[in-house]
Design a protein around this motif. Structure first.
Motif, PDB file in Angstrom:
ATOM      1  N   LEU A 155       0.831  -1.197   0.000  1.00 54.04           N
ATOM      2  CA  LEU A 155       0.000   0.000   0.000  1.00 54.04           C
ATOM      3  C   LEU A 155       0.866   1.247   0.000  1.00 54.04           C
ATOM      4  O   LEU A 155       1.966   1.270   0.573  1.00 54.04           O
ATOM      5  CB  LEU A 155      -0.920   0.018   1.222  1.00 54.04           C
ATOM      6  CG  LEU A 155      -2.026  -1.046   1.275  1.00 54.04           C
ATOM      7  CD1 LEU A 155      -2.758  -0.958   2.612  1.00 54.04           C
ATOM      8  CD2 LEU A 155      -2.999  -0.861   0.130  1.00 54.04           C
ATOM      9  N   THR A 205      -4.005   3.922   0.540  1.00 54.42           N
ATOM     10  CA  THR A 205      -4.259   3.577   1.937  1.00 54.42           C
ATOM     11  C   THR A 205      -5.614   4.107   2.391  1.00 54.42           C
ATOM     12  O   THR A 205      -6.271   3.505   3.241  1.00 54.42           O
ATOM     13  CB  THR A 205      -3.149   4.147   2.838  1.00 54.42           C
ATOM     14  OG1 THR A 205      -1.900   3.538   2.466  1.00 54.42           O
ATOM     15  CG2 THR A 205      -3.414   3.868   4.305  1.00 54.42           C
ATOM     16  N   TYR A 206      -6.057   5.231   1.780  1.00 58.80           N
ATOM     17  CA  TYR A 206      -7.314   5.855   2.195  1.00 58.80           C
ATOM     18  C   TYR A 206      -8.277   5.932   1.009  1.00 58.80           C
ATOM     19  O   TYR A 206      -7.904   6.346  -0.091  1.00 58.80           O
ATOM     20  CB  TYR A 206      -7.060   7.264   2.730  1.00 58.80           C
ATOM     21  CG  TYR A 206      -6.055   7.310   3.851  1.00 58.80           C
ATOM     22  CD1 TYR A 206      -6.422   6.976   5.159  1.00 58.80           C
ATOM     23  CD2 TYR A 206      -4.726   7.674   3.613  1.00 58.80           C
ATOM     24  CE1 TYR A 206      -5.497   7.005   6.183  1.00 58.80           C
ATOM     25  CE2 TYR A 206      -3.800   7.713   4.634  1.00 58.80           C
ATOM     26  CZ  TYR A 206      -4.189   7.373   5.922  1.00 58.80           C
ATOM     27  OH  TYR A 206      -3.271   7.405   6.942  1.00 58.80           O
ATOM     28  N   LYS A 228     -11.388  -4.665  -0.548  1.00 59.89           N
ATOM     29  CA  LYS A 228     -10.605  -3.805   0.342  1.00 59.89           C
ATOM     30  C   LYS A 228      -9.513  -4.621   1.027  1.00 59.89           C
ATOM     31  O   LYS A 228      -9.779  -5.666   1.625  1.00 59.89           O
ATOM     32  CB  LYS A 228     -11.501  -3.144   1.383  1.00 59.89           C
ATOM     33  CG  LYS A 228     -10.779  -2.048   2.171  1.00 59.89           C
ATOM     34  CD  LYS A 228     -11.748  -1.208   2.949  1.00 59.89           C
ATOM     35  CE  LYS A 228     -12.370  -1.981   4.073  1.00 59.89           C
ATOM     36  NZ  LYS A 228     -11.398  -2.319   5.117  1.00 59.89           N
ATOM     37  N   GLN A 265      -6.106  -0.898   4.344  1.00 62.75           N
ATOM     38  CA  GLN A 265      -6.843   0.187   3.714  1.00 62.75           C
ATOM     39  C   GLN A 265      -7.960   0.667   4.638  1.00 62.75           C
ATOM     40  O   GLN A 265      -8.552  -0.122   5.377  1.00 62.75           O
ATOM     41  CB  GLN A 265      -7.453  -0.250   2.375  1.00 62.75           C
ATOM     42  CG  GLN A 265      -6.452  -0.365   1.240  1.00 62.75           C
ATOM     43  CD  GLN A 265      -7.119  -0.635  -0.094  1.00 62.75           C
ATOM     44  OE1 GLN A 265      -8.034  -1.453  -0.176  1.00 62.75           O
ATOM     45  NE2 GLN A 265      -6.656   0.026  -1.143  1.00 62.75           N
TER      46      GLN A 265
END
Length: 728
Positions: free
Chosen positions: A348, A417-418, A431, A435
């Motif tokens: 990520l 990550t978001y 997902k 995350q």
């Protein structure tokens, strides 16, 4: 004399007939007579009808001595009708709640047309549903009343009798009657539409048309389908007797040929042993009327020549081409899914955040407010926004555009990550551990949402429950503006996420904008000095085709502007990209049930509710509270009352202010200008420096700039390269 005569022929439908009758007799509009015709039904239909007549004097029952079929049964009903308008309803169908009131209002607004066409929903035995017919022909646009030559697209509507209202004197003047046999709606539909001098449309679902698993005149394989030939012979005989309608012969020839091929190609309709015979009969039918053909497509020519095998071969080739295209799309989709899975094996990116607001015009809503605040507060954060190419110019400098479905899009979804969105999520998204997904939703809910829609057939047509639950399970956080929203979201979208009751970031601008910002927005929108600006923002209505509310009796932006007169301008929310700019510019809001009322309340400016079809909306959509009993301001049921509220000053009287204050306290407890700050700190900064909520009495929202010719402000044209200063 009643306003409506509703004619219901009944044969072998005892399981569905009570619901059909109830849907008519429980309508909010009661000026009607229901003429039910027992078409010598072998089951209990006759008894059910007699019981209904005994319980309600508006019901008249006719018992036919022998089974005549729906067309002749309707003729028997018409002979007893006394209403201004005739409506026909199949005995296994139902009227949508509020349908008769909407039809009556539209007839009044359009000065008693000959024919009014309205929409319907098909409901299936397995629980699904879809919108019947086409949206385009029912669009309510000028001229509101027309002849068929002005709107020939109406011929694309299904040739059925129960999707229209007919002025009885018009029907009697021309001697229209139903023919025997199946497809009896075909000659009736074309002949009435071609003859009518005044036609209008109602862009709203009025009938729920039941698709049964078994039963129905044409539901099973049957030679009844051969009745279609005689019905089209009647159509062309009608045209031949009226030379002034000769211009329609080619159109109806094509419509006939399309209809015949549709019956031939439909799986399970014609008995296998009859298919070749049906094609031969179709060829003879087309040859008999070939003088009307005009320009002929290859498909139509093959039918006329009786070239069944060539027709089937070409149809198979066309199907093969469609499948090849589908395979190509499937291969590309599979390649992208493989690409996504491979990207999911990479680590990520801790500095990447992806934001989206699906279905909206670019950078807007809570995700936009959170994105802007995240770039301000989080050092080194890189942000990307999912946007169609035509909306990429709405993105601020430094925000990377991601085109939906592209390889870059799937790469970002795999590695960010978001993830922040106000949509339900991307199908196929898995997902990853590590995350974080924030669901911000779209406004405070009045109408029901998510799983709460399952009991509302008009609105639930596209609800994919398993898919929705799968997407809910990807949420880590759900952002809520108030306790009301929290309770609604947790019921409508049950899952293991954490609710953040922090307020609505999209509303921060209402507390940070200044008087000069308001003045600048008003100037950019062209609002004259000394004018009171009224924002008109209607809700999306699922029972209207396309979800529109413009055209409801009594209120649309231009009519409202004319009614209010000098001193007012009306801002049309549907015509502008940025709703936040309109809210800042407006001195007052008129809405029905749109979520914008909860946002606009933050400005502490007058709100007036136009609740003309509240009962219909509440019944078809379902609601989380009774708005008329706890409104943010005065409530009007019609245009006359609405205008009087403004002319009398009641819209800004102390009573209106008290209603607004209670509404604001209930629905805006955390909207203090720092909601985005709190959301960013909770999601991106582990809660560091989380700001307390500013008490309601200490907040200072952007001031209004009251100013008085009633007109509608068109969309502002932003200058190229200039970013709009106020967003939502």
């Amino acid at each position: 004399m009643p306003r409506f005569s509703i004619i219901v022929p009944a044969h072998h439908v005892q399981a569905y007939l009570p619901e059909c009758l109830d849907s008519v007799l429980t309508q909010s509009f009661t000026d009607l007579e229901l003429i039910a015709v027992d078409d010598h039904s072998p089951d209990a239909c006759g008894e059910i009808l007699d019981e209904a007549a005994a319980a309600d004097p508006r019901v008249t029952v006719l018992h036919l001595p022998a089974n005549a079929g729906p067309g002749l049964a309707r003729n028997a009903g018409m002979a007893r009708a006394t209403g201004d308008y005739l409506l026909f309803l199949d005995s296994d169908d139902t009227l949508a709640p509020g349908a008769l009131q909407a039809i009556a209002d539209r007839l009044f607004d359009t000065a008693e047309p000959d024919v009014l066409a309205f929409g319907h929903v098909r409901t299936f035995w397995h629980g699904g549903s879809d919108r019947g017919g086409r949206v385009g022909p029912l669009a309510q646009r000028d001229p509101q009343v027309f002849q068929l030559k002005d709107r020939p697209a109406l011929l694309r509507l299904p040739p059925v009798v129960w999707n229209k209202a007919y002025r009885r004197e018009f029907i009697e003047e021309h001697g229209f009657a139903f023919s025997p046999g199946a497809y009896e709606g075909t000659p009736w539909t074309w002949c009435t539409l071609l003859t009518a001098e005044a036609v209008t449309v109602l862009d709203r679902v009025c009938v729920l048309h039941r698709q049964r698993r078994q039963g129905g005149l044409l539901a099973a394989q049957s030679r009844r389908h051969f009745d279609v030939f005689a019905q089209y012979d009647r159509v062309f005989a009608f045209l031949e007797d009226r030379p002034e309608l000769a211009c329609w012969q080619a159109v109806l020839y094509r419509r006939m040929t399309d209809h015949l091929t549709a019956v031939f190609l439909a799986p399970g309709e014609l008995p296998r042993s009859c298919r070749a015979e049906f094609f031969r009969r179709s060829s003879k039918q087309c040859l008999r009327h070939q003088s009307a053909a005009g320009r002929t497509s290859l498909r139509h020519l093959l039918v006329r020549l009786g070239a069944r095998r060539t027709f089937q071969l070409l149809w198979a080739v066309a199907g093969l081409r469609r499948r090849i295209r589908d395979v190509g799309r499937s291969l590309r989709s599979a390649a992208l899914r493989l690409h996504y899975r491979l990207q999911c094996h990479r680590r990520l990116d801790p500095a990447l955040a992806v934001f989206s607001s699906p279905g909206r015009e670019g950078y807007t809503g809570d995700p936009a407010a959170i994105e802007a605040k995240a770039r301000e507060l989080v050092p080194g954060l890189r942000t990307a926004w999912v946007a169609d190419p035509e909306h990429a110019d709405t993105l601020p400098h430094g925000v990377r555009p991601l085109h939906p479905g592209s390889a870059a899009y799937w790469t970002a979804l795999a590695r960010a990550t978001y993830l922040v969105t106000d949509g339900e999520g991307e199908p196929g998204l898995r997902k990853r551990p590590g995350q974080t997904l924030l669901q911000t939703h779209r406004g405070t809910p009045l109408g029901r949402m998510g799983l709460d829609l399952q009991d509302h057939p008009v609105t639930v047509a596209d609800l994919d429950v398993p898919g929705l639950l799968e997407r809910i399970d990807t949420w880590d956080y759900s952002l809520s503006g108030n306790r009301h929203s929290t309770l609604a979201w947790e019921r409508a979208y049950p899952g293991g996420y954490t609710t953040l009751e922090y307020g609505a970031p999209r509303n921060d601008v209402f507390h940070t904008a200044t008087a000069s910002d308001v003045a600048r927005v008003r100037a950019e929108l062209g609002i004259p000095e000394g004018t009171t600006a009224i924002l008109y923002a209607p809700v999306h209505r699922d029972y209207l085709r396309g979800g529109r509310s413009v055209g409801l009796a009594g209120l649309n932006p231009r009519r409202l502007a004319r009614a209010l007169g000098p001193g007012f301008v009306v801002l049309d929310a549907a015509a502008h990209r940025s709703l936040a700019r309109l809210c800042l510019a407006a001195d007052a809001l008129i809405t029905d049930y749109a979520p914008v009322m909860f946002d606009y309340a933050n400005l502490d400016r007058p709100i007036v509710i136009h609740a003309e079809d509240w009962e219909t909306y509440r019944t078809t959509r379902g609601t989380y509270f009774d708005l008329p009993s706890a409104p943010p301001g005065p409530v009007a049921q019609d245009l006359q009352t609405l205008v009087s509220i403004f002319r009398s000053g009641a819209w800004r009287a102390p009573g209106a202010s008290a209603l607004r204050a209670a509404f604001r306290a209930r629905f805006c407890p955390y909207d203090d200008g720092f909601a985005a700050d709190r959301a960013v700190r909770a999601i991106f900064m582990d809660g560091a420096g989380l700001a307390p909520v500013v008490p309601l009495e200490l907040r200072r929202p952007a001031p209004s700039r009251p100013r008085g010719r009633g007109r509608v402000i068109p969309p502002a044209q932003p200058r190229a390269g200039v970013r709009q200063p106020v967003r939502m």
